[in-house]
Scaffold this active site. Structure first.
Site, PDB file in Angstrom:
ATOM      1  N   GLU A   7       8.748  -4.798  10.316  1.00 41.88           N
ATOM      2  CA  GLU A   7       8.774  -3.001   9.831  1.00 41.88           C
ATOM      3  C   GLU A   7      10.229  -2.317  10.892  1.00 41.88           C
ATOM      4  O   GLU A   7       8.974  -2.119  12.741  1.00 41.88           O
ATOM      5  CB  GLU A   7       8.112  -2.341   8.745  1.00 41.88           C
ATOM      6  CG  GLU A   7       8.634  -1.317   8.789  1.00 41.88           C
ATOM      7  CD  GLU A   7       8.047  -0.445   7.327  1.00 41.88           C
ATOM      8  OE1 GLU A   7       6.950  -1.286   7.313  1.00 41.88           O
ATOM      9  OE2 GLU A   7       7.998   0.443   7.152  1.00 41.88           O
ATOM     10  N   ASP A  63      -1.830  -5.798  -1.130  1.00 41.95           N
ATOM     11  CA  ASP A  63      -1.767  -5.673   0.646  1.00 41.95           C
ATOM     12  C   ASP A  63      -3.102  -5.669   1.204  1.00 41.95           C
ATOM     13  O   ASP A  63      -3.884  -4.450  -0.434  1.00 41.95           O
ATOM     14  CB  ASP A  63      -0.874  -3.700   0.292  1.00 41.95           C
ATOM     15  CG  ASP A  63       0.405  -3.775   1.815  1.00 41.95           C
ATOM     16  OD1 ASP A  63       0.039  -5.016   2.705  1.00 41.95           O
ATOM     17  OD2 ASP A  63       0.702  -2.941   2.054  1.00 41.95           O
ATOM     18  N   GLU A  97      -2.194  -5.301   8.381  1.00 42.02           N
ATOM     19  CA  GLU A  97      -1.069  -5.019   9.627  1.00 42.02           C
ATOM     20  C   GLU A  97      -2.127  -5.443  10.264  1.00 42.02           C
ATOM     21  O   GLU A  97      -2.750  -5.193  11.218  1.00 42.02           O
ATOM     22  CB  GLU A  97      -0.237  -3.969   9.452  1.00 42.02           C
ATOM     23  CG  GLU A  97      -0.127  -2.811   7.899  1.00 42.02           C
ATOM     24  CD  GLU A  97       0.190  -1.270   7.746  1.00 42.02           C
ATOM     25  OE1 GLU A  97      -0.054  -1.110   9.003  1.00 42.02           O
ATOM     26  OE2 GLU A  97       1.113  -0.892   6.876  1.00 42.02           O
ATOM     27  N   ASP A 140       0.765  -0.963   0.068  1.00 45.71           N
ATOM     28  CA  ASP A 140      -0.579  -0.031   0.284  1.00 45.71           C
ATOM     29  C   ASP A 140       1.145   1.501   0.420  1.00 45.71           C
ATOM     30  O   ASP A 140       0.575   2.169  -0.255  1.00 45.71           O
ATOM     31  CB  ASP A 140      -0.864  -0.132   1.214  1.00 45.71           C
ATOM     32  CG  ASP A 140      -0.855  -0.061   2.379  1.00 45.71           C
ATOM     33  OD1 ASP A 140       1.170  -0.141   2.747  1.00 45.71           O
ATOM     34  OD2 ASP A 140      -1.128   0.062   3.264  1.00 45.71           O
ATOM     35  N   SER A 141       2.360   1.322   0.072  1.00 42.88           N
ATOM     36  CA  SER A 141       3.295   2.548  -0.279  1.00 42.88           C
ATOM     37  C   SER A 141       3.017   3.023  -1.605  1.00 42.88           C
ATOM     38  O   SER A 141       3.438   3.859  -1.424  1.00 42.88           O
ATOM     39  CB  SER A 141       4.945   2.318   0.324  1.00 42.88           C
ATOM     40  OG  SER A 141       5.155   0.838  -0.531  1.00 42.88           O
ATOM     41  N   LYS A 183      -1.608  -9.841   2.513  1.00 45.03           N
ATOM     42  CA  LYS A 183      -0.715  -9.185   3.910  1.00 45.03           C
ATOM     43  C   LYS A 183      -1.368  -8.013   4.503  1.00 45.03           C
ATOM     44  O   LYS A 183      -2.297  -7.215   3.929  1.00 45.03           O
ATOM     45  CB  LYS A 183       0.410  -7.971   3.747  1.00 45.03           C
ATOM     46  CG  LYS A 183       1.192  -7.786   4.382  1.00 45.03           C
ATOM     47  CD  LYS A 183       2.985  -7.451   4.250  1.00 45.03           C
ATOM     48  CE  LYS A 183       2.721  -5.456   3.508  1.00 45.03           C
ATOM     49  NZ  LYS A 183       2.309  -5.016   4.087  1.00 45.03           N
TER      50      LYS A 183
END
Ligand code: KIV
Length: 296
Positions: A179, A81, A112, A42-43, A110
């Site tokens: 991270e 993501d 978080e 999502d970056s 993925k």
């Protein structure tokens, strides 16, 4: 690489390399490389769309970019993501988002954190979709963390990191991104878990590394966090090529006669979109790559 190779590589103490990727032409380069797997992170809200944080990524954006990457990198394992809040609005919304990423071409998703959505992780895994966890600095929580800061710097925070990592392993995750955590904390988590850990700013004692494509290639010259190694100066290389092109256009050195169509060859339609036209006869120049796609 397939999903089983993550565990195999950790068991055999072979490091996993992962890189983010968001578009078709970059995906073709990653596909040709030895890098093991791709994260459509999502970056992309920042790297591809210029937003200040990852919070602006939507499931529509994620699916569109995942599909482009899947077309460009058919030989790679692709992780898509789950964007901000897409797995915090109930099971149906979460599963709809998973559905979009998987049908776009991802092989795993993925997400978080774990607090409050361990059951959703378990449900996604039980539905046949591999899940990668993500702990430490979780950029979707930037407002709660008070900035993009290194996490797990106290004993209590390391204890919490370990218990959340265990929760994600118990929920069935295939691997865990760590991270921006101290190297010793990442080593502890990696040693305590059976599943592999993939670090970014987490030191060397993890099962693999992930970096953002633009960062490792030097396409983001102002960004120099301690953990980053840049492997090329792509920004300067591309800018120099663009300046050379600009110069040659203005000095009338480009195009040359060799790069121009002659009347005797002009029976074909040189338009870029002419391939579908029965009248189109491709003129393949010996100075241009003929495939793929053969446009000329
Ligand atoms: O979105 C992303 O690029 C990521 C990596 C930094 C792990 O989550």
């Amino acid at each position: 690489m397939n999903v089983l190779d993550f565990q195999k590589m950790k068991d055999e103490r072979r490091k996993i390399s992962m890189v983010t990727c968001y578009d078709y032409s970059s995906a073709r380069i990653v596909d040709a490389s030895n890098v093991d797997c791709i994260l459509v992170g999502d970056s992309l809200a920042m790297t591809m769309h210029g937003h200040a944080t990852t919070l602006s990524a939507t499931i529509g954006m994620m699916a569109l970019h995942t599909a482009a990457v899947a077309r460009g990198a058919p030989s790679k394992f692709i992780v898509g993501d789950m964007p901000f809040l897409s797995y915090r609005k109930g099971l149906k919304d979460a599963m709809d988002a998973v559905h979009q990423l998987m049908t776009a071409g991802a092989h795993a998703v993925k997400l978080e954190g774990v607090r409050g959505h361990a059951e959703i992780v378990r449900h996604i895994v039980d539905s046949g979709v591999p899940v990668m966890g993500h702990l430490g600095l979780t950029p979707q929580s930037v407002n709660q963390l008070g900035g993009m800061k290194v996490q797990a710097r106290t004993d209590a925070a390391v204890g919490l990191l370990i218990s959340q990592a265990r929760d994600l392993e118990d929920a069935g995750c295939l691997a865990l991104v760590l991270e921006c955590v101290p190297a010793e904390a990442a080593r502890n988590v990696t040693d305590l878990l059976k599943i592999p850990t993939i670090g970014i700013g987490a030191g060397p004692h993890v099962s693999g590394q992930v970096l953002v494509y633009q960062d490792l290639l030097g396409l983001n010259p102002g960004f120099k966090p301690k953990f980053l190694r840049t492997y090329a100066n792509a920004f300067e290389i591309i800018q120099a090529a663009l300046d050379a092109y600009d110069r040659e256009v203005k000095e009338q050195k480009f195009p040359s006669e060799k790069e121009s169509y002659l009347e005797s060859q002009s029976s074909g339609n040189p338009a870029r979109h002419g391939q579908g036209n029965a009248a189109f006869i491709p003129i393949v120049s010996d100075t241009l790559p003929a495939s793929p796609p053969a446009l000329f």
